[in-house]
Design a protein around this motif. Structure first.
Motif, PDB file in Angstrom:
ATOM      1  N   ARG A   1      38.183  41.332  37.588  1.00 23.53           N
ATOM      2  CA  ARG A   1      37.742  42.116  36.432  1.00 23.53           C
ATOM      3  C   ARG A   1      36.228  42.008  36.244  1.00 23.53           C
ATOM      4  O   ARG A   1      35.580  42.961  35.801  1.00 23.53           O
ATOM      5  N   ALA A   2      35.675  40.853  36.632  1.00 21.08           N
ATOM      6  CA  ALA A   2      34.236  40.647  36.454  1.00 21.08           C
ATOM      7  C   ALA A   2      33.414  41.413  37.479  1.00 21.08           C
ATOM      8  O   ALA A   2      32.269  41.791  37.195  1.00 21.08           O
ATOM      9  N   ALA A   3      33.959  41.634  38.669  1.00 24.17           N
ATOM     10  CA  ALA A   3      33.186  42.304  39.733  1.00 24.17           C
ATOM     11  C   ALA A   3      34.106  43.199  40.558  1.00 24.17           C
ATOM     12  O   ALA A   3      34.303  42.952  41.750  1.00 24.17           O
ATOM     13  N   PRO A   4      34.663  44.255  39.969  1.00 21.05           N
ATOM     14  CA  PRO A   4      35.616  45.108  40.707  1.00 21.05           C
ATOM     15  C   PRO A   4      34.968  45.868  41.855  1.00 21.05           C
ATOM     16  O   PRO A   4      35.573  46.017  42.920  1.00 21.05           O
ATOM     17  N   VAL A   5      33.763  46.381  41.649  1.00 23.40           N
ATOM     18  CA  VAL A   5      33.098  47.154  42.706  1.00 23.40           C
ATOM     19  C   VAL A   5      32.782  46.253  43.900  1.00 23.40           C
ATOM     20  O   VAL A   5      32.974  46.649  45.063  1.00 23.40           O
ATOM     21  N   ALA A   6      32.327  45.047  43.619  1.00 20.61           N
ATOM     22  CA  ALA A   6      32.020  44.106  44.701  1.00 20.61           C
ATOM     23  C   ALA A   6      33.280  43.788  45.495  1.00 20.61           C
ATOM     24  O   ALA A   6      33.233  43.642  46.727  1.00 20.61           O
ATOM     25  N   PHE A   7      34.427  43.699  44.825  1.00 21.24           N
ATOM     26  CA  PHE A   7      35.670  43.391  45.533  1.00 21.24           C
ATOM     27  C   PHE A   7      36.088  44.554  46.425  1.00 21.24           C
ATOM     28  O   PHE A   7      36.561  44.348  47.546  1.00 21.24           O
TER      29      PHE A   7
END
Length: 572
Positions: free
Chosen positions: A130-136
């Motif tokens: 949830r904190a870094a969805p795009v990075a995932f």
């Protein structure tokens, strides 16, 4: 009717799989205190993948700290909180003030079930997502490509040290031909085979099930991280489909359909991704490793790495001969080997100062070590050699200063020191384990530590260990005394019997106890001034998961097999 028949076949297989897995699920869930379908590693792997995306790079420390906070009974609540509050690698859940995690930190670790740990790890993973969805998403797309590429140095390949020549030629060639080459050829053929089979009017009944299995593996692996072994579940099916493509060679005309053309295009793309012939065109600085290479291309491609492994083998064998000569104190052989044409430069950097010490010139060896441009491969080797030369000068305190630094201690170079060093006689023919002066005298021992229950600094030994007493033989019968303990063995296992031999001659055995006690065995007479090498053997146990998690630095991932704890050994 045909469609219904195919799906009924899938249902039968799914039911059979459920009947096989269900008993284990019931057992694991009851044992671990909550729902565990197969095992608990999925939550950890998902959290590790999410952490990698969140941090922008791979680091095991944050998840290791998370697990220690939930598993280590020796940590106070404050210490457990400190692990998760670390600003460089703390917990996402802890930063968010998650009530479940805070409650777990206030609970003794023995009362936290494995299912609870799995739930908290899953929650940590979703918090990071949830904190870094795009990075995932970016990380997962990159992992999907990496899944199809060759990582020559993957742990599963057992190729560590290949550039130093440590791989036998037959093994390096087998990796290249029977692993990488076969894979690169089979992968596109499998896609072609799928296209041909799917284009037939009478498709094989197993096609839907096979497709689900492929999609499951291709979907889950990028969510975690791409490593060589995640391809293993796919490879049997890949080989079957590739063989089908070869057998159906006359029917390749069927690929002219739109679906067949799509499969042929995908096969070509996967061939490019896996083989990477374009890596030769990558713009990079001279000597810089390629970021594009997989099978073909500059280092670290499979082709280039195989060439390095084969080319370095002769030098490695010369290095091993030099190590054997130096370790045995054979001055003549060591002199000849130091002039060997194929000896690697780093081996010369190790061998020349040690050879000075063998010739009775340790001060010259220290000067050479400090001034020569050719140096050992690692800094810890330099410190270890300096410590050995100080020992030969009789300056034990200076030797301990060189053998004590964390860069040496963290490596625990017991096997390397046993192989390369020819130490002087131990003071009083006594070896004190883990006293910053035992390297070179011991083999088969793990990193030392202070054991508060024993009140001593000890090392755990593995199933086969050795002690070296240089020039300790008196010409008369002597005694070997060991201050030894079996404390730490699981209560439900019987303590083993430890056998001892002088070289290959048995000299006795004794039953291990949990107390730290001194055991003495008689030794036969040996020629005065000769070395005494004692070999100890005993059954081992593998400690619990906490021991594995606690391993830090170069010791990370080390699965220890423990036999006994040794405080000191002495020949009298």
């Amino acid at each position: 009717g045909a469609v219904a028949g195919r799906w009924s076949s899938v249902a039968i297989v799914a039911l059979a799989a459920g009947l096989v897995i269900a008993p284990w699920t019931l057992y694991a869930s009851r044992t671990y205190g909550g729902l565990v379908v197969v095992d608990t590693t999925g939550a950890f792997n998902l959290a590790l993948g999410a952490r990698t995306a969140y941090d922008g790079g791979r680091s095991d420390a944050p998840l290791r700290n998370f697990v220690l906070a939930l598993l280590d009974p020796t940590l106070s609540e404050g210490q457990r909180r400190e692990l998760l509050a670390d600003p460089r690698g703390g917990s996402c859940l802890y930063a968010a003030g998650d009530e479940s995690l805070l409650a777990a930190l206030g609970t003794p670790t023995a009362q936290i079930s494995q299912a609870d740990r799995q739930r908290l790890l899953s929650a940590e993973a979703f918090c990071l997502l949830r904190a870094a969805p795009v990075a995932f998403v970016k990380k997962s797309l990159g992992e999907l490509i990496d899944l199809f590429q060759i990582n020559y140095t993957g742990d599963e390949r057992l190729s560590k040290g290949f550039a130093l020549g440590r791989l036998p030629p037959w093994y390096a060639l087998a990796l290249f031909l029977l692993d990488d080459t076969l894979y690169v050829l089979a992968l596109p053929l499998a896609v072609v085979g799928w296209g041909i089979a799917a284009g037939r009017r009478s498709r094989p009944a197993a096609m839907p099930l096979l497709g689900l299995w492929l999609l499951y593996n291709l979907g889950t692996a990028p969510l975690l991280f791409a490593i060589n072994r995640f391809r293993v579940p796919l490879m049997p099916l890949v080989f079957v489909l590739a063989a089908y493509a070869l057998a159906a060679l006359p029917r390749w005309g069927g690929l002219r359909t739109r679906y067949g053309a799509a499969c042929a295009t995908l096969a070509g793309l996967l061939l490019l991704v896996a083989a990477t012939p374009y890596a030769y065109l990558e713009p990079r600085a001279p000597g810089e490793a390629s970021r594009w290479a997989s099978y073909l291309g500059p280092y670290p491609s499979s082709l280039a790495s195989t060439g390095l492994a084969l080319a370095a083998r002769t030098g490695y064998l010369a290095e091993q001969q030099l190590a054997a000569a130096l370790g045995a104190g054979d001055v003549a052989d060591a002199h000849d080997l130091l002039t060997e044409e194929y000896l690697p430069g780093y081996a010369v950097g190790v061998g020349e100062p040690l050879f000075d010490g063998l010739e009775g010139r340790p001060a010259a060896g220290l000067h050479r070590l400090a001034t020569e441009p050719v140096q050992p491969l690692e800094d810890w080797q330099t410190s270890l050699i300096a410590g050995e030369l100080f020992r030969q000068l009789g300056d034990v305190e200076a030797a301990r200063r060189e053998l004590n630094p964390p860069l040496v201690d963290n490596q625990n170079p017991v096997a390397w020191a046993w192989q390369w060093l020819h130490p002087p006689p131990a003071p009083g023919n006594r070896i004190d384990l883990a006293d910053d002066n035992d390297l070179g005298y011991i083999d088969g021992f793990y990193l030392g530590r202070y054991d508060a229950d024993l009140g001593a600094t000890v090392r755990w030994a593995t199933g086969e260990s050795a002690l070296r007493f240089p020039r300790a033989a008196s010409g008369e019968p002597q005694r070997l005394c060991l201050n030894i303990s079996g404390l730490g063995w699981p209560e439900d296992l019987a303590l083993p019997t430890i056998s001892a031999s002088l070289d290959d001659m048995p000299v006795g055995s004794f039953a291990l106890t949990r107390d730290l006690r001194t055991v003495c065995l008689d030794l036969p007479a040996r020629m005065a001034g000769s070395d005494l090498t004692i070999r100890l053997r005993g059954d081992t146990f593998v400690p619990d998961a906490l021991d594995l998690v606690r391993q830090q630095g170069p010791q990370v991932g080390q699965l220890r097999r423990l036999a006994f704890q040794l405080d000191w050994a002495e020949v009298r």
